[in-house]
Design a protein around this motif. Structure first.
Motif, PDB file in Angstrom:
ATOM      1  N   SER A  42     -29.350 -10.093  63.579  1.00 60.77           N
ATOM      2  CA  SER A  42     -30.503 -10.937  63.392  1.00 60.77           C
ATOM      3  C   SER A  42     -30.366 -10.504  61.718  1.00 60.77           C
ATOM      4  N   PHE A  84     -34.226 -19.568  64.583  1.00 63.84           N
ATOM      5  CA  PHE A  84     -34.247 -19.031  64.242  1.00 63.84           C
ATOM      6  C   PHE A  84     -35.232 -17.977  64.184  1.00 63.84           C
ATOM      7  N   LEU A 130     -37.119 -14.871  64.551  1.00 59.02           N
ATOM      8  CA  LEU A 130     -38.373 -14.484  64.334  1.00 59.02           C
ATOM      9  C   LEU A 130     -39.070 -12.980  63.693  1.00 59.02           C
ATOM     10  N   VAL A 176     -40.663 -16.618  59.866  1.00 61.69           N
ATOM     11  CA  VAL A 176     -39.866 -16.563  60.347  1.00 61.69           C
ATOM     12  C   VAL A 176     -38.352 -17.175  59.141  1.00 61.69           C
ATOM     13  N   ARG A 193     -34.675 -18.955  58.870  1.00 57.95           N
ATOM     14  CA  ARG A 193     -34.012 -20.729  59.525  1.00 57.95           C
ATOM     15  C   ARG A 193     -32.683 -19.928  59.183  1.00 57.95           C
TER      16      ARG A 193
END
Length: 358
Positions: free
Chosen positions: A229, A261, A263, A309, A311
């Motif tokens: 992330s 993706f 979140l 989200v 991408r």
């Protein structure tokens, strides 16, 4: 007669992520008057150091102890810790000043005693010291005072030394992360709703008045997901961020996919062959299988709440780390959570447990 003392704690930290505010609310952050918070660590060993570094807005620490007899009878119990106020740093013209938050008094419910257990519940929070011009949902329809932020935690101690904890209520904003007695990140609030929070009429519409807000809680993501992330959101080219209304499909099983993706906010339902296998929340990475294998989506992802989200394509991620994440998700398939999106089963657990030292 012998006795056993069981002690434990649970703590929530409330902080403002960079994607949590939209519209005119972004203005003071864009001008540098206020600031977003860096994501909190997955392990917190020194909350006071985080407070001095201005890393969170409020902390609610619930600590408690109970004494049990040999037969599990509750002999004594008490709260042993309370909330900690954070701060907000403001910068104008190159100068900075830090303002401590204004704490509300801790709300501690009378402990509930059962057969071999006792449950404690505590609400902690407050508001920033700085004014926040905003429209409200009820008269006078405009306020300068910032809304109240809070979290409500429960902690249940058992005669056998176990402890269960939960986030049972929280303000709609900011994000609330929950840490166990060892400082491990274990739970997160699933939604941040800036508009609903800023429309708060007054403190009377909070737990210090006449209402609380049930918290939508999701399990914390894995360490590997946190690493990926960070790379996705800190890459040279910022990823595309999509906003979906509740009920909207993000991807459908059986269709081609060339992106994964991250979140950022909200909760996604994961369905395989029409059956719900998991629900995942902020921090989860989904859709990696089709990106790695160049195949079809193996699950349908549907927004259960409003979601945001990010991408990302193949060039925005570490493919080796992504392959490791996918392997972990495949292992979960063997436990009954099949589907290439890699959800964690029981992402909204019914109970959170830990063992504590007597």
């Amino acid at each position: 007669m012998g006795t056993r003392v069981v002690e434990s704690s649970v703590m929530s930290l409330s902080w403002i992520p960079s994607e949590a505010i939209r519209g005119f609310g972004k203005l003071p952050f864009s001008l540098g008057v206020s600031h977003y918070d860096e994501p909190l660590p997955a392990q917190v060993d020194d909350v006071e150091a985080l407070r001095r570094a201005d890393r969170f807005r409020f902390a609610n620490r619930l600590s408690a102890a109970a004494t049990f007899g040999d037969d599990g009878e509750v002999l004594a119990f008490r709260y042993t810790g309370g909330a900690v106020t954070g701060a907000t740093t403001v910068r104008l013209g190159g100068l900075g000043a830090t303002f401590a938050g204004v704490a509300m008094p801790d709300l501690r419910a009378e402990p509930v005693v059962g057969d071999g257990w006792v449950r404690f519940t505590q609400t902690g929070g407050g508001r920033t010291a700085l004014p926040l011009p905003r429209q409200t949902s009820r008269p006078p329809y405009f306020r300068l005072q910032s809304p109240v932020t809070w979290s409500t935690l429960s902690l249940t101690l058992f005669a056998d030394g176990r402890a269960e904890y939960d986030l049972v209520g929280a303000s709609a904003f900011p994000r609330h992360w929950v840490y166990d007695a060892d400082g491990h990140l274990v739970l997160k609030s699933g939604i941040t709703d800036w508009a609903r929070w800023t429309s708060q009429p007054s403190w009377r519409h909070t737990p210090w008045g006449d209402e609380d807000s049930p918290a939508l809680v999701v399990a914390a993501e894995t360490a590997l997901e946190r690493e990926l992330s960070h790379r996705i959101m800190r890459a040279g080219q910022r990823p595309q961020v999509d906003n979906l209304a509740a009920g909207t499909e993000l991807v459908r099983q059986g269709t081609p996919g060339d992106a994964l993706f991250l979140l950022l906010d909200g909760v996604l339902g994961v369905d395989v062959d029409g059956a719900r296998i998991a629900e995942v929340g902020p921090g989860a990475i989904v859709g990696e299988r089709s990106l790695l294998e160049g195949g079809l989506r193996t699950a349908t992802l549907t927004a259960l709440t409003a979601v945001r989200v990010a991408r990302a394509g193949r060039d925005a991620v570490d493919l080796a780390a992504l392959a490791e994440l996918a392997r972990g998700h495949r292992r979960e398939e063997g436990n009954g959570a099949s589907g290439g999106t890699g959800p964690r089963p029981a992402a909204i657990p019914a109970a959170r447990r830990e063992s504590v030292t007597a």
